[in-house]
Every structure is written in structure tokens, then in C-alpha cells.
Scaffold this motif. Structure first.
Motif, mmCIF file in Angstrom:
data_model
loop_
_atom_site.group_PDB
_atom_site.id
_atom_site.type_symbol
_atom_site.label_atom_id
_atom_site.label_comp_id
_atom_site.label_asym_id
_atom_site.label_seq_id
_atom_site.Cartn_x
_atom_site.Cartn_y
_atom_site.Cartn_z
ATOM 1 N N LEU A 42 73.890 10.332 35.363
ATOM 2 C CA LEU A 42 74.539 10.460 36.674
ATOM 3 C C LEU A 42 75.649 11.501 36.622
ATOM 4 O O LEU A 42 75.799 12.333 37.533
ATOM 5 N N ALA A 144 68.349 13.623 37.002
ATOM 6 C CA ALA A 144 68.130 12.652 38.068
ATOM 7 C C ALA A 144 66.944 11.751 37.749
ATOM 8 O O ALA A 144 67.000 10.520 37.930
ATOM 9 N N GLY A 147 67.840 9.481 34.800
ATOM 10 C CA GLY A 147 68.736 8.431 35.261
ATOM 11 C C GLY A 147 67.973 7.329 35.973
ATOM 12 O O GLY A 147 68.274 6.135 35.824
#
Length: 799
Positions: A42, A144, A147
Motif C-alpha cells: 500500500l 496494487a 497488496g
């Protein structure tokens, strides 16, 4: 029964030891590292969006370290038998060998998701050195996704203690262990290999997306190509390993059956192959820029869809691979990842549509027969192959959503539909290597192909002669029929030979071009070997599956049975039927001498009807030109079902070729008391002998079967007092084993082809790697314009 219930029962019987504090701390560490991975990725996303490259890089590496640390923690828990953890208990056992304890980490849903994250993170980090000026957006996109995978692992955690463990959990003495079908050496190498292939797909997706965001549609295509070739090679090797595993374990006689989970891997493989060939066009012509970013992203997106399909529970029992239904929160995260990736990428293409409008124009080739057109046709055919397969694997989902019971598409339907694509694809693989980029007259192309065509026809004739004569093997079934192209029924052997010619044509053509190109363009060796390996493996799959022959037999120790020119006779089990290592020793007598085969059989638990559940695996005799494949399906004592006979009636028990005549009942003792005995007067005629027998039944003494030769006995199961009818049944005198024996021609090319394909893929990726210079500002090595392969057209394409 789930792990929690099993542990409850075990703890009630055996008092385990309290868990060591370090083991509980390690579990908490693993859970914390999963959270660290989520936070790290993140941070990488936020910092990357803000243009803080060093912070983004630090977060990225921290996230990957978290995933790697969580995976390592789970591995230690398995190696040290920490069965207080629900996941370890459900997939580990104290008596597992070391390799199976290691494999237990990824044998279930939670561990395999963590493995997906680690493999994706590994490739994503390695590729940071190659993406150059696209590093910022590549980092944002891949971080992304990583994550999101980390978030799924948070909810689908392998570090949960068994519910109700208390303040000091008790460690059961052992766990449930892996499913019996997983206890094979392939479980230690197939999942890591295929997941490395899955992980490499993120690199292609992130790189293509970064190229669109960064408006660099030309500079990315050449550096990404060795990564795409590596991805193709790993996926192909992983797919093949899965097929070998199925062949050696599941006992249905084949390598591939279009299982939905097999297709989840196969569709991305097809799309990566399409992307690589599209990249050739862009490098040579400067065109296909939009197509290549789509093709580079499609493998990852299709894999996300396949992962959802596999783990959502929609497949039901249609696949031998599908996992249990996920935690609902984790499932929604997976669905969100899939939809966000697809929707985000589509939205990005729309937002950046203006950069695709300025497609470079190229002068028309002098002749329409040119390599670019062949590559384009190949890309479209590979894409069609992938789309058709994806539709087929989606059928269980569509049925589930419409309220129907999910049902897998049959192998036969896949084969008949995809033949429309397969045959032209093989033709392109044969002709394409002889076509130049600048174009050539059709007459010249035909002239170059005449020798190849003649050799391939000669080899096909040899194959036909071998199949028909059965030399060093067994003749093909000349009466077998098959349906082709969904409408025509044709003799199976000529059809398989016809399909084999396409494979042999492609095989000879690529070998021919390999020899021609070797002195002048050694970088062509990898692509040609890859083509040769793929075609050789496909040829083996086509012939071994299309022309396999099967015999259903019942093996016993009293007399041999005939099958495929051999005599087969069961000797008996080597161990207890409760022992996982038990095998049934079978003597095989042929003109070459006496041999043995030992298929596996043991019993574990019960099925839905409360009967003991057999676990089987085949014995395979590799004979070079063919395999003999033997699998037993359990123990049988009943040779026939009970048959009703009235006095004077006859019945032909066809499965055992016995004519039974019932002459009436004979009684002894006082009727209505326990001493009364009933005898059925029977005449049993076999092809070689006649027996007059009287099987008996009594309320006090039970049933006494009458022997019929050395192999059988006949049993009186009940009588009808009103009609004096007798119900008789043929049983085996010794345990018998229902079995299937397969004759599998040309399986060796499958194994050899996979090895050649893997070697060729490795050489192709290595020869196309980029050289690097280190940027003192970032510390990364930047790709240069020089490479081991120059910007000239592919050596494989040069005439």
C-alpha cells in the motif's frame, strides 16, 4: 469431516502436548508478516502515485519481504508438526516424508494463495531492473495487485489456530494429512513450477499497463519479450508436469482431459504465446502496438478469472483440482481484484485511446505471402483457441448461476470444436518458418516446402504402417469411429493419422529450418526447438489418446485372462489393504517372457453409500513405442448379480459365459425349523466343462456355495416358497480385481517434447535478454538499446 471436528475427536482419545510458546509466536509472526506485506505494498502504491520513487521502492521490497517471511513461517510450522494450527492439521501428518511436509504448505487453498503472492512478488521484484523509465507506473500497478493478494491472505489465513483451542492450545499427535491423490512426488515440483508461471504473468500485465500510462508503446516491447518467453516456458512446463502427474496417479489413462483447472492454466499459456508472436510483428514492422498491450495483459486477467472459477465453489465436483469455497471476505476481494483489473485496464485504454491512433505506416510488401501475415494469423488462431477453451471452462459457472447442477464439458466436444483451430495452427507452424519478412512468390514458397512435404508424407506413411501392422506393439482398432468437426463420423485410425500428418509436417519443417539456420543465426535455435518440442508433445498426445485401446478385465489368481497378446493373472496384495503402500502384484506373460506389474490399491474411509472407498493408482510399463497401463478398481467377490430361475428354466450369465439350468429344489431336515436345508439342483455349463452342483441355504447354517471349477462358485441367495424359484449368483472363489488395461501408443514423444520445449524456451529467453548499464541516480540497471539479438528481423524469419 473438517480439521476442527477431527481434532475434537482426536483430543478426546489422545492427550496431546501443550503447544510450545515459540510455535505460537511463530504463527503470530506469520500473520503479522502478511499484514506487513499488505501495508508495504500500500505504501508502494501511494508513494508511487506521489512520485516518491525511493519510498515506493522501500515499500515494495518490504511488502515482498513480508510475503516471503509469512511463507517461510508456514513452512517451519509444517516441518515441525505444529498441528494446533487448523491449516497444518488439515494438510500435514507426523508420518509424512520430508518432501510431503514441504508440499503441505501449498496443498490447500490458504497456502496456495500465499504461494501465488510469493511467486508474483519474486518476478515483479526481479523485473524492476528491466522496466527502465516505466518503473514508477510498473511499481504502482504490480504493488496494487500484490497488496490485493496479501489482503486475500489476511482473510484466508493459514495461521488460524483450531477454534476453541483455549489459552494454551494442545498439539494433536498428528494431522489429517494431504489427500491421497496428492501423495506423489509431482506434488513437490508441479505446484511451485506452475505458480512461478502464474507469478510471471503479473510482470507482463504491469509492464503493459505502465507502457500505456507512460505513453511508451515502442520502447517496452523488446525488453519484455524475454520475460514473456520465460513465462511461456514455465507455464508450459507446469502444464506438462500436471499432465504427467495425472497420467501416473489418477488412473484414467491419459495426460489431459480439458479439466476446468487445466484450462485455467492453458488459456494464459495460449495468450502469452499469442503476445510473443505479436511482439515479433511490432519489432519488425512497428505496428500492433494496441494489440500487444492487450495481449500482454490478457494472460494475467484470464488467470484471475480462472482463479475465481476454481476457488469460488461454482465448479462443484466437476474438477479433480478445485479447492473448497473461500472465506466470503477473501472471495469478494478476489472478485474485486478480477473486476478492478479488467475494468481498470479497459478504462485506461479508453482514456489513452489517442496514443493508439498514430500507428506507423509500412510500405506494402512486394508479395502478400510474407511472414508478418503468417504471424498475424497465428496470433488470431491462438487467441481463438484460448477463447473457445475459456468458454468451455465457464460452462459449470453458467450452469450454477442459472440454478442447474454444474457439469463439465466433455473431452470429446473440446476435441471436435478445437480441431477447427488446431489444424490451421499446425499448418502455419510448418509453413511460417520458410516465409521471409519482405515477402515471396507463392511458387517460391512451394518450392522450398516440397522436400519437407515429401519427408512428412513419408513419415506419416510409416506411422500408418506401424499402427495397422502392430509391429513391436498392437494393431489399431480398424472398426473404431469418431466424430470430426461436430458433424461427420469417420474411421478413427485414418483421422488420427491425418491429424498426425499436420504435426509431422510442422515437426519436419522446424527441424529443417533449424539445420539451415544453425551456422548463420544461432539465436534461432531456441524458437525452433520450442516449436519442435511443442509439436512433438502434441503428436504424442494425439496418437496416445486418439488410438488408445482399453480392455476391461477381472484379474484373479485362479486363471489368467487374455489382453493385448498377453496373459494377466493376479498374485495378490503385497501388504494390508489399509496400508497406503499396498500394491496388487500381477503376473504378465508374453512372448518376451514373464514380468510383473504392481498397481496400487488400498482402502480409506467410506463413500456416500457407506462402502469402503478404494484409492488406486496405475502401474505403467513403458515400452518405448507404447505404454501398457494397468489400474485396478477394488476387490470383487460377486461375478454376477442374483438371477431368478424357476424350475426348468435356464439363464446364460453372459459376463462369465455360463449356462445355468435349474432343475428344482431338494430339501433336508424338518421344514419350518432351523435344521431345514434347501438345495438348488443346478447344471452349469462353461465353454470347457459341465458341472452338476447343489448350493445350499439354511436358516440355521446360512449359505454354502457350490464350487464351479477352480475360479468360481455358485451361491443360492434366496428362494420363493410359492413358486419354488431360486435366486442364484456366481461368485469368485478367490478375491478378484476389476481392472482396466490400456494400450497407449507413442507416449514417449510427450515426455521428450516437453523437455525439448523447455530447453528451447530457456535458450530463446536467454538469447533475447537485454544488456544493462547502471544508473547512478537510482541504483538500478537500465536497459540499453543493444541486445544479444539485434533489431533486425528475427533470424528465424530470415530467408
Amino acid at each position: 469431516m473438517g480439521p476442527s471436528e477431527a481434532i475434537d475427536g482426536m483430543v478426546a482419545r489422545v492427550v496431546g502436548a501443550p503447544a510450545e510458546p515459540w510455535s505460537l509466536l511463530l504463527g503470530q509472526l506469520g500473520r503479522g508478516l502478511t499484514w506487513l506485506a499488505l501495508v508495504g505494498f500500500l505504501v508502494a502504491v501511494v508513494a508511487g502515485l506521489a512520485g516518491k520513487e525511493k519510498a515506493s521502492r522501500a515499500g515494495y521490497l518490504t511488502g515482498f519481504a513480508g510475503l516471503l517471511g509469512a511463507f517461510s513461517s508456514l513452512l517451519v510450522l509444517f516441518l515441525t508438526d505444529q498441528f494446533q494450527y487448523e491449516y497444518v492439521f488439515g494438510h500435514g501428518a507426523a508420518d509424512h516424508e520430508m518432501r510431503y511436509k514441504i508440499a503441505g504448505v501449498w496443498s490447500g487453498q490458504e497456502g496456495s494463495i500465499l504461494l501465488w503472492g510469493v511467486c508474483s512478488g519474486l518476478f515483479a521484484v526481479l523485473a524492476l531492473r528491466a522496466v527502465g523509465g516505466l518503473r514508477r507506473w510498473y511499481t504502482v500497478v504490480t504493488a496494487a495487485v500484490l497488496g490485493w493478494i496479501s489482503a486475500i491472505s489476511v482473510f484466508e489465513s493459514p495461521f488460524d489456530l483450531v477454534p476453541g483451542s483455549g489459552a494454551v492450545p494442545i498439539v494433536p499427535p498428528t494431522g489429517q494429512g494431504m489427500a491421497p491423490s496428492l501423495l506423489n512426488y509431482w506434488v513437490t515440483i508441479h505446484p511451485p513450477t506452475i505458480f512461478l508461471g502464474f507469478g510471471s504473468l503479473l510482470v507482463l500485465f504491469g509492464w503493459a499497463t505502465a507502457a500505456v500510462i507512460g505513453r511508451d508503446l515502442d520502447g517496452w516491447i523488446k525488453p519484455v519479450r524475454p520475460w514473456a518467453i520465460t513465462s511461456l516456458t514455465l507455464l508450459g512446463l507446469g502444464l506438462a508436469m500436471g499432465g504427467f502427474w495425472a497420467y501416473e496417479t489418477l488412473g484414467w489413462g491419459g495426460f489431459w482431459m480439458w479439466d476446468p483447472v487445466e484450462n485455467t492454466s492453458f488459456v494464459p499459456w495460449c495468450m502469452v504465446a499469442a503476445m510473443i508472436h505479436g511482439a515479433f510483428i511490432q519489432i519488425a514492422r512497428g505496428t500492433w502496438r494496441l494489440a500487444n498491450v492487450v495481449l500482454a495483459s490478457a494472460p494475467f486477467l484470464s488467470f484471475c478469472y480462472g482463479t475465481f472459477l476454481t476457488r469460488s465453489g461454482f465448479l462443484g465436483d466437476t474438477s479433480v483440482h478445485s479447492f473448497a469455497e473461500m472465506d466470503r471476505s477473501a472471495l469478494w476481494l478476489l472478485i474485486t481484484l478480477m473486476l478492478a483489473s479488467m475494468g481498470g485496464f479497459a478504462g485506461l485504454l479508453i482514456a489513452r485511446r489517442q496514443i493508439f491512433r498514430k500507428e506507423p505506416t509500412q510500405a506494402a510488401p512486394e508479395h502478400p505471402v510474407e511472414r508478418g501475415n503468417f504471424y498475424a494469423a497465428g496470433v488470431w488462431l491462438l487467441t481463438a483457441f484460448a477463447v473457445a477453451t475459456a468458454v468451455g471452462m465457464s460452462v459449470p459457472l453458467i450452469q450454477s448461476l442459472s440454478g442447474q447442477a454444474p457439469k463439465v464439458v466433455e473431452e470429446r466436444l473440446y476435441n471436435t470444436v478445437l480441431a477447427w483451430v488446431f489444424l490451421p495452427l499446425m499448418l502455419l507452424m510448418a509453413v511460417g518458418p520458410f516465409v521471409s519478412w519482405r515477402g515471396m512468390p507463392l511458387r517460391e514458397l512451394v518450392g522450398r516446402l516440397l522436400n519437407v512435404l515429401a519427408v512428412s508424407i513419408g513419415l506419416t506413411g510409416c506411422l500408418m504402417l506401424w499402427l495397422v501392422s502392430g509391429w513391436n506393439g498392437f494393431p489399431s482398432d480398424r472398426e473404431a469411429q469418431t466424430t470430426v468437426f461436430l458433424r461427420w463420423t469417420v474411421p478413427q485410425t485414418p483421422w488420427i493419422v491425418f491429424v498426425s500428418w499436420f504435426c509431422l509436417f510442422a515437426l519436419v519443417a522446424n527441424f529443417w529450418r533449424l539445420i539451415e539456420s544453425w551456422p548463420k543465426a544461432k539465436s534461432s535455435v531456441g524458437p525452433f526447438l520450442t516449436h519442435i518440442g511443442v509439436v512433438m508433445a502434441v503428436l504424442g498426445l494425439v496418437v496416445s489418446r486418439g488410438l488408445e485401446q482399453r480392455e476391461l478385465v477381472t484379474l484373479n489368481s485362479a486363471s489368467p485372462v487374455e489382453a493385448f497378446g498377453r496373459q494377466w493373472m493376479a498374485v495378490g496384495p503385497t501388504m494390508s489393504f489399509a496400508d497406503r503402500d499396498n500394491k496388487i502384484e500381477v503376473m504378465v506373460n508374453s512372448k518376451e517372457g514373464m514380468g510383473t506389474m504392481k498397481p496400487g490399491l488400498y482402502y480409506m474411509g467410506t463413500n456416500s453409500e457407506g462402502e469402503p472407498r478404494p484409492m488406486v493408482w496405475p502401474a505403467i510399463d513403458h515400452r518405448g513405442w507404447y505404454d501398457l497401463y494397468l489400474v485396478v478398481h477394488g476387490i470383487a467377490f460377486e461375478a454376477t448379480e442374483p438371477t431368478e430361475l424357476k424350475p426348468g428354466e435356464q439363464a446364460l450369465l453372459r459376463s462369465e459365459q455360463m449356462l445355468v439350468t435349474y432343475h428344482g429344489l431338494r430339501t433336508e431336515g424338518t421344514l419350518g425349523t432351523a435344521s431345514a436345508k434347501f438345495f438348488a439342483k443346478l447344471t452349469v455349463k462353461t465353454p470347457t466343462e459341465t458341472f452338476n452342483v447343489e448350493p445350499m441355504m439354511s436358516a440355521g447354517e446360512g449359505r454354502a456355495p457350490a464350487p464351479v471349477g477352480d475360479k468360481y462358485q455358485i451361491l443360492l441367495t434366496r428362494i420363493d416358497a410359492a413358486t419354488k424359484a431360486a435366486f442364484v449368483q456366481i461368485n469368485y472363489r478367490q478375491p478378484a480385481y476389476p481392472a482396466e488395461i490400456f494400450y497407449k501408443p507413442l507416449t514417449l514423444p510427450v515426455w521428450l517434447g516437453v523437455g525439448i520445449m523447455t530447453l528451447g524456451g530457456g535458450l530463446a529467453a536467454w538469447s533475447r535478454r537485454t544488456t544493462r548499464r547502471r544508473d547512478p541516480g537510482t541504483g538500478f540497471a537500465e536497459p540499453t538499446s543493444d541486445s544479444a539479438e539485434k533489431d533486425a528481423p528475427e533470424p528465424v524469419a530470415q530467408s
